[in-house]
Design an enzyme around this catalytic site. Structure first.
Site, short mmCIF file in Angstrom:
data_model
loop_
_atom_site.label_atom_id
_atom_site.label_comp_id
_atom_site.label_asym_id
_atom_site.label_seq_id
_atom_site.Cartn_x
_atom_site.Cartn_y
_atom_site.Cartn_z
N HIS A 108 0.18 0.73 -13.28
CA HIS A 108 0.93 -0.44 -13.74
C HIS A 108 2.40 -0.03 -13.90
O HIS A 108 2.69 1.04 -14.45
CB HIS A 108 0.37 -0.92 -15.09
CG HIS A 108 1.05 -2.15 -15.59
ND1 HIS A 108 0.83 -3.40 -15.04
CD2 HIS A 108 1.97 -2.32 -16.58
CE1 HIS A 108 1.60 -4.28 -15.68
NE2 HIS A 108 2.29 -3.66 -16.60
N GLY A 129 0.79 -1.23 0.00
CA GLY A 129 0.00 0.00 0.00
C GLY A 129 0.82 1.28 0.00
O GLY A 129 0.38 2.31 0.51
C1 GRF Z 1 2.96 -1.21 -7.75
O1 GRF Z 1 4.18 -1.52 -8.32
C2 GRF Z 1 1.91 -1.02 -8.80
O2 GRF Z 1 2.41 -0.51 -9.99
C3 GRF Z 1 1.40 -2.42 -9.01
O3 GRF Z 1 1.41 -2.99 -7.73
C4 GRF Z 1 2.40 -2.36 -6.93
C5 GRF Z 1 1.75 -1.91 -5.67
O4 GRF Z 1 2.67 -1.40 -4.74
N1 GRF Z 1 0.11 -2.39 -9.63
P1 GRF Z 1 2.16 -0.78 -3.37
O5 GRF Z 1 1.34 -1.86 -2.67
O6 GRF Z 1 1.35 0.43 -3.67
O7 GRF Z 1 3.40 -0.46 -2.61
#
Ligand code: GRF
Length: 217
Positions: free
Chosen positions: A111, A14
């Protein structure tokens, strides 16, 4: 203008959720996160939400017989919050077409690649293996095509000598924390329109790659 009601869906750390919380607390985003939903009970993002005083909800996908039933429970939960915007922030589930259709034009994903390059997993490794000189992240509206959908913001990250998967991932992640709050700030300020002809920012049609943030922005 009333504050937009945002529901964030997570599965893990998160850190993007945190960046959005911080941008709301600083007054940049004129919105409020009304709920954070996780399909994983131990997602650290739930702790971040609780620390910020945001209601949380765990919906375990394994408790449902089908993807459709799980999605239906999520839809009920999100709609009970009267959400204006659904934000996928590291939510690691494929969504059914009925769910995606229901939130058409009001659901975003981030993404870790410069879409349409490298849909799916292991994006950093694939960019390095291809010998690319640039990589980055993309905020896009969600449509039925996995990691498809019209692009709103891209942040570019240069690939440098001696980069490895982790170093590149860390730099892309840092840019995600800029790109995602920016996209949400614009939407909450009613500066973005999602139409059949494309995405408009301040009434101007964006190029297919979305608004591009360069290295320094
Ligand atoms: C990120 O790298 C995002 O691009 C992908 O999932 C990851 C989530 O990271 N969809 P976080 O949980 O927000 O640290």
């Amino acid at each position: 203008m009333s504050l937009k009601r945002i529901v964030v869906l997570i599965s893990g750390s998160g850190s993007n959720l945190q960046a959005i919380i911080d941008a709301i607390e600083s007054g940049r985003i004129r919105g409020q996160i009304v709920q954070v939903i996780s399909n994983k009970a131990d997602a650290y993002g739930l702790v971040r939400a609780a620390n910020a005083g945001i209601p949380t909800c765990h919906i375990d996908h394994k408790a449902y017989a089908s993807r459709e039933e799980f999605d239906e429970e999520m839809r009920r939960t999100i709609d009970s919050q009267q959400a204006d915007l659904v934000v996928l922030a590291g939510f690691m589930r494929i969504l059914s077409s009925a769910f995606v259709e229901h939130y058409s034009g009001r659901m975003l994903n981030i993404h870790p690649s410069l879409l349409p390059k490298y849909k799916g997993l292991h994006t950093h490794q694939r960019a390095l293996a291809a010998g690319d000189c640039e990589h980055g992240c993309t905020v896009h509206f969600v449509t039925e095509e996995l990691d498809g959908g019209p692009l709103l913001v891209q942040a570019i990250v240069p690939i440098i000598d001696n980069d490895n998967e982790l170093s590149l991932q860390n730099r892309v992640h840092a840019r995600e924390h800029i790109a995602y709050p920016l996209a949400i700030e614009w939407i909450c300020a009613d500066r973005v329109r999602f139409e059949a002809s494309g995405i408009y920012l301040n009434d101007e049609l964006l190029p297919a790659c979305g608004f591009r943030l360069g290295y320094e922005a």
